[in-house]
Write a protein that holds these residues in place. Sequence first.
Motif, PDB file in Angstrom:
ATOM      1  N   ASP A 128       8.429  15.422 -28.129  1.00 56.25           N
ATOM      2  CA  ASP A 128       7.759  14.972 -29.341  1.00 56.25           C
ATOM      3  C   ASP A 128       6.821  13.830 -28.952  1.00 56.25           C
ATOM      4  O   ASP A 128       6.998  13.183 -27.923  1.00 56.25           O
ATOM      5  N   GLN A 129       5.793  13.592 -29.780  1.00 58.82           N
ATOM      6  CA  GLN A 129       4.774  12.589 -29.465  1.00 58.82           C
ATOM      7  C   GLN A 129       5.347  11.208 -29.225  1.00 58.82           C
ATOM      8  O   GLN A 129       4.940  10.511 -28.302  1.00 58.82           O
ATOM      9  N   LEU A 132       6.936  11.073 -25.834  1.00 58.08           N
ATOM     10  CA  LEU A 132       5.887  11.152 -24.813  1.00 58.08           C
ATOM     11  C   LEU A 132       5.184   9.807 -24.655  1.00 58.08           C
ATOM     12  O   LEU A 132       4.987   9.331 -23.537  1.00 58.08           O
ATOM     13  N   PHE A 133       4.842   9.160 -25.758  1.00 58.17           N
ATOM     14  CA  PHE A 133       4.158   7.864 -25.676  1.00 58.17           C
ATOM     15  C   PHE A 133       5.085   6.780 -25.126  1.00 58.17           C
ATOM     16  O   PHE A 133       4.644   5.914 -24.367  1.00 58.17           O
ATOM     17  N   THR A 151       2.094  12.215 -17.617  1.00 57.62           N
ATOM     18  CA  THR A 151       2.169  12.012 -19.071  1.00 57.62           C
ATOM     19  C   THR A 151       0.786  11.754 -19.672  1.00 57.62           C
ATOM     20  O   THR A 151       0.482  12.269 -20.758  1.00 57.62           O
ATOM     21  N   VAL A 155      -1.346  14.060 -22.526  1.00 55.39           N
ATOM     22  CA  VAL A 155      -2.020  13.573 -23.731  1.00 55.39           C
ATOM     23  C   VAL A 155      -3.501  13.948 -23.693  1.00 55.39           C
ATOM     24  O   VAL A 155      -4.069  14.370 -24.714  1.00 55.39           O
ATOM     25  N   MET A 158      -3.926  17.301 -24.846  1.00 56.63           N
ATOM     26  CA  MET A 158      -3.688  17.416 -26.287  1.00 56.63           C
ATOM     27  C   MET A 158      -4.957  17.115 -27.089  1.00 56.63           C
ATOM     28  O   MET A 158      -5.139  17.653 -28.179  1.00 56.63           O
ATOM     29  N   PHE A 171      -2.733  12.467 -34.112  1.00 61.54           N
ATOM     30  CA  PHE A 171      -1.989  11.282 -33.691  1.00 61.54           C
ATOM     31  C   PHE A 171      -1.764  10.277 -34.816  1.00 61.54           C
ATOM     32  O   PHE A 171      -1.334   9.159 -34.567  1.00 61.54           O
TER      33      PHE A 171
END
Length: 194
Positions: A128-129, A132-133, A151, A155, A158, A171
């Motif tokens: 999930d975002q 990931l962040f 990573t 992004v 994406m 986002f």
Amino acid sequence: ARGRGGEMDEAEVVKVTLKSSDEESFEVLEEVANMSETIRNMIEGKFPRLPRDRQASDFKTVHRFLLLLCHADTGAEAPIPLPNVTGKVLSKVIEYCEAKVQSKKANGVPAKTEEENKAWESEFVKLDQGTLFQLILAANYLNIKELLDLTCYTVANMIKGKSPEEIRKAFNIKNDFTPEEEEEVRREHQWAFD
């Protein structure tokens, strides 16, 4: 483990304990922990290293002796605190580092093919975002270049080919530009909008 004559076994495993911001502890191989330059520097700061001109076996023997000496009172090494990484994210970082250590060449033969590594990485970053962040922030803080590259590349893919509006929506980014400011940015950076 000791070999003949009481010397330390060359294959002895050294482990370190990492402690997350939410007080979770993770015991990992030192080789895995050392994928992080930040952790490696912390370990080296705790345990002085021999000059480079000394033999590797001397280094290992002295290093192990220092580990035992520094922690003889507790019988365990003090955990390395990682105040900027939660347990959930640290477990993902460790998963990545363990996989990378296992995939390295053993006796000159890679443990995994490049295609197998790419497939594993592709599955690993299906997150999930938010996670990931957080993983990007952890990779940056821990200075794990390969993980940071992976990573950030994820992004970048994406947002590839998306308009600014689509990126904002994907986002959940609020557009705080006035229409006039947005037009000025578009004029100044026309090349980015072609």
